[in-house]
Scaffold this motif. Structure first.
Motif, PDB file in Angstrom:
ATOM      1  N   ILE A  78       1.002  -1.189   0.188  1.00  0.00           N
ATOM      2  CA  ILE A  78      -0.157  -0.141   0.132  1.00  0.00           C
ATOM      3  C   ILE A  78       1.126   1.228  -0.194  1.00  0.00           C
ATOM      4  O   ILE A  78       1.822   1.432   0.929  1.00  0.00           O
ATOM      5  CB  ILE A  78      -0.939   0.086   1.402  1.00  0.00           C
ATOM      6  N   GLU A  79       0.597   1.952  -0.962  1.00  0.00           N
ATOM      7  CA  GLU A  79       1.476   3.359  -0.859  1.00  0.00           C
ATOM      8  C   GLU A  79       0.580   4.411  -0.503  1.00  0.00           C
ATOM      9  O   GLU A  79      -0.360   4.670  -1.012  1.00  0.00           O
ATOM     10  CB  GLU A  79       1.932   3.531  -2.314  1.00  0.00           C
ATOM     11  N   THR A  80       1.406   5.092   0.606  1.00  0.00           N
ATOM     12  CA  THR A  80       0.561   6.068   1.177  1.00  0.00           C
ATOM     13  C   THR A  80       0.002   7.034  -0.046  1.00  0.00           C
ATOM     14  O   THR A  80      -1.162   7.670   0.043  1.00  0.00           O
ATOM     15  CB  THR A  80       1.355   6.756   2.276  1.00  0.00           C
ATOM     16  N   LYS A  81       1.088   7.469  -0.723  1.00  0.00           N
ATOM     17  CA  LYS A  81       0.885   8.522  -1.641  1.00  0.00           C
ATOM     18  C   LYS A  81      -0.471   8.381  -2.589  1.00  0.00           C
ATOM     19  O   LYS A  81      -1.284   9.066  -3.230  1.00  0.00           O
ATOM     20  CB  LYS A  81       2.088   9.119  -2.431  1.00  0.00           C
ATOM     21  N   ASP A  82      -0.469   7.070  -2.895  1.00  0.00           N
ATOM     22  CA  ASP A  82      -1.840   6.547  -3.947  1.00  0.00           C
ATOM     23  C   ASP A  82      -2.972   6.749  -3.205  1.00  0.00           C
ATOM     24  O   ASP A  82      -4.018   7.161  -3.712  1.00  0.00           O
ATOM     25  CB  ASP A  82      -1.546   4.906  -4.220  1.00  0.00           C
ATOM     26  N   TYR A  83      -2.839   6.752  -1.729  1.00  0.00           N
ATOM     27  CA  TYR A  83      -4.442   6.846  -0.840  1.00  0.00           C
ATOM     28  C   TYR A  83      -4.560   8.385  -0.628  1.00  0.00           C
ATOM     29  O   TYR A  83      -5.793   8.715  -0.712  1.00  0.00           O
ATOM     30  CB  TYR A  83      -4.172   5.979   0.267  1.00  0.00           C
ATOM     31  N   GLU A  84      -3.618   9.131  -0.721  1.00  0.00           N
ATOM     32  CA  GLU A  84      -3.771  10.297  -0.531  1.00  0.00           C
ATOM     33  C   GLU A  84      -4.420  11.116  -1.784  1.00  0.00           C
ATOM     34  O   GLU A  84      -5.337  11.997  -1.872  1.00  0.00           O
ATOM     35  CB  GLU A  84      -2.537  11.113  -0.384  1.00  0.00           C
ATOM     36  N   GLY A 242       2.972  -4.804   9.452  1.00  0.00           N
ATOM     37  CA  GLY A 242       3.726  -3.809   9.340  1.00  0.00           C
ATOM     38  C   GLY A 242       2.910  -2.546   8.980  1.00  0.00           C
ATOM     39  O   GLY A 242       1.545  -2.416   8.653  1.00  0.00           O
ATOM     40  N   VAL A 243       3.438  -1.358   9.155  1.00  0.00           N
ATOM     41  CA  VAL A 243       2.799  -0.130   9.050  1.00  0.00           C
ATOM     42  C   VAL A 243       2.372  -0.013   7.678  1.00  0.00           C
ATOM     43  O   VAL A 243       3.468  -0.251   6.723  1.00  0.00           O
ATOM     44  CB  VAL A 243       3.667   0.984   9.321  1.00  0.00           C
ATOM     45  N   GLY A 244       1.359   0.603   7.187  1.00  0.00           N
ATOM     46  CA  GLY A 244       0.867   0.576   5.759  1.00  0.00           C
ATOM     47  C   GLY A 244       0.293  -0.769   5.312  1.00  0.00           C
ATOM     48  O   GLY A 244       0.088  -0.808   4.014  1.00  0.00           O
ATOM     49  N   SER A 245       0.029  -1.738   6.001  1.00  0.00           N
ATOM     50  CA  SER A 245      -0.689  -2.774   5.358  1.00  0.00           C
ATOM     51  C   SER A 245      -2.185  -2.560   5.632  1.00  0.00           C
ATOM     52  O   SER A 245      -2.826  -3.827   5.415  1.00  0.00           O
ATOM     53  CB  SER A 245       0.032  -4.043   6.491  1.00  0.00           C
ATOM     54  N   LEU A 246      -2.705  -1.809   6.091  1.00  0.00           N
ATOM     55  CA  LEU A 246      -4.219  -1.527   6.108  1.00  0.00           C
ATOM     56  C   LEU A 246      -4.694  -0.052   5.691  1.00  0.00           C
ATOM     57  O   LEU A 246      -3.966   0.706   5.971  1.00  0.00           O
ATOM     58  CB  LEU A 246      -4.599  -1.647   7.768  1.00  0.00           C
ATOM     59  N   THR A 247      -5.778  -0.222   4.962  1.00  0.00           N
ATOM     60  CA  THR A 247      -6.439   1.041   4.784  1.00  0.00           C
ATOM     61  C   THR A 247      -7.727   1.314   5.689  1.00  0.00           C
ATOM     62  O   THR A 247      -8.390   0.226   6.044  1.00  0.00           O
ATOM     63  CB  THR A 247      -6.670   1.357   3.389  1.00  0.00           C
TER      64      THR A 247
END
Ligand code: SF4
Length: 459
Positions: A78-84, A242-247
């Motif tokens: 999961i890419e944070t910037k993709d979700y932003e 891991g951090v970023g494994s959940l939205t």
């Protein structure tokens, strides 16, 4: 943003089945394969419906509700910037569109968190999408009788079975025996919420890749004013660890409370009878009270505490990191070195003092290997790994590998940075037997299996 209660999007017309009608035959067709041991390859993800492995099924006939007809492809990372970017694109989308997108994207790996209040709107939206969906709820043991009755009403109304998560009985027992039934009035609600809500939630989320909440910006000007419609969860981990494994999806983030109520009335959705007694926000019975006309709804929650502390831990990522560092358990402002509720509290995790870890670091011929986390109790990433670290310590008890913790913020930070490779919190170090230098854990996957693999590789 106003809500339209009239015409659901075309996605509503996608299927002619209700979630309830869909679930049974499909799920029974995959029962034998429907185990946690199913390989996690893309083929199996695409074609199999998979349960949350973190909890028991109620009976053979009670199965996860969200078996998907065609489970979605799941991103590896999961890419944070993709979700932003996605959050910006969906900022003007309706709750129904956001819900539809979430269920489409995650299939059986997403579930609605239902508190028993007006977030029942989420269940109605999920039904309107025509897609299968799952609902879970945290039964803290301290809810109002009306809320339990409401759960039952909702299960019957929608033909669903809510996946209840319960606190660990031993932890509740220890808390109540040592501090009594109402310790939260004395020393803040965080400790009780951690036992009764946060840890059960963490267990639930470890079986998911995404969750759906009823958070709204207008609920709390102090902590919820900036929540996006979708985000990488800043506090919790999903099944991949891991951090970023959940939205985290917040379909009604931009909806105002009165529009939620218009929607519920228009769709003839059952509501918790506490609302007719003046309750707006509803949580546990001892920590929730009705509010007067004109009072903000969050004033009915933990009314004896500072407004910035009014997150029970389920959405603590809403509190900015610097604010978290400034809040102690009583909601009083302080600095990070003062009394903050400690974490990794377990008889299997040894608390190391400065001299203790200095001795450990100096030893060249250690008889026992040690795993030590350098942490700060206010750090949300440390809090996120608490459950897995304590579980790991339990597994390693008696194995010859010692598990410890060293609080490395405040005045210890400079030492930890210079001598213990501290970069950011948490930093995990393995001190091997007979080898002087500790080895830093290189991954952000802090689940039990990953940490165990790290230890086994170095022993
Ligand atoms: Fe405990 Fe109150 Fe939190 Fe419920 S809301 S878990 S009773 S502190």
């Amino acid at each position: 943003m106003a809500l339209s209660a009239s015409s659901p999007s075309s996605s509503f017309l996608r299927g002619s089945f209700t979630p309830h009608e869909l679930k049974a035959p499909w799920i029974h067709s995959v029962r034998l394969l429907d185990q946690c041991s199913v390989p996690r390859d893309s083929y199996s993800r695409k074609f199999l419906a998979k349960p949350i492995c973190a909890e028991q099924k109620r009976s053979d006939s009670v199965v996860p509700l969200a078996a998907t007809l065609v489970a979605p492809e799941v991103e590896d990372r999961i890419e944070t910037k993709d979700y932003e970017k996605l959050a910006k694109e969906m900022e003007q989308a309706s709750p129904l569109e956001i819900m539809d997108k979430a269920l489409e994207k995650y299939g059986n790996d997403i579930a609605i968190a239902f508190s028993g209040a007006e977030d029942v709107a989420l269940i109605e939206y999920a039904k309107l999408t025509g897609r299968p969906f799952r609902v879970f709820s945290l039964d803290t043991g301290r809810l109002n009788p009306e809320t339990y009755q409401f759960f039952d009403t909702i299960e019957k109304h929608y033909g669903i079975q809510i996946e209840y998560m319960f606190p660990d009985a031993v932890e509740v027992q220890a808390l109540v025996r040592s501090k009594g039934l109402f310790s939260f009035y004395e020393d803040g609600h965080q400790e009780c919420c951690r036992v009764r809500k946060v840890r059960p939630l963490r267990r639930a989320l470890k079986g998911l890749r995404a969750w759906i909440t009823g958070q709204r910006k207008d609920q709390s000007p102090g902590t919820r004013a900036e929540i996006p419609v979708v985000q990488v969860d800043p506090s919790f981990e999903g099944m991949d660890g891991g951090v970023g494994s959940l939205t985290k999806w917040n379909p009604v983030a931009n909806v105002e409370g009165r529009d939620i109520w218009n929607f519920l009335q228009a769709m003839n959705v059952p509501v918790n009878s506490l609302h007719s007694q003046g309750y707006i926000s509803i949580g546990c019975e001892p920590c929730t009270r009705s509010v007067l006309p004109g009072q903000h709804e969050r004033e009915g929650r933990w009314w004896w505490e500072d407004s910035k502390a009014k997150e029970c831990g389920l959405h603590k990522g809403n509190i900015k990191q610097e604010e978290v560092a400034q809040l102690n358990g009583n909601g009083k402002h302080t600095n990070e070195s003062d009394t903050v509720i400690d974490i990794f509290n377990s008889q299997n995790v040894v608390t190391l003092s400065r001299s203790g870890i200095e001795n450990l670091a100096r030893l060249e011929n250690r008889r026992e290997p040690w795993l030590v986390v350098l942490y700060a109790p206010w750090c949300r990433f440390c809090q996120a790994m608490e459950e897995s670290y304590v579980e790991l310590a339990e597994k390693l008890a008696g194995s010859g590998v010692k598990v410890g913790k060293f609080r490395a913020d405040g005045e210890q930070k400079a030492y930890a940075q210079q001598e213990l490779q501290l970069g950011s919190f948490p930093t995990i170090l393995f001190f091997p037997r007979n080898v002087a230098s500790p080895i830093k854990y290189p991954s952000e996957n802090r689940d039990v299996d990953s940490l165990m693999a790290f230890i086994n590789a170095l022993q």
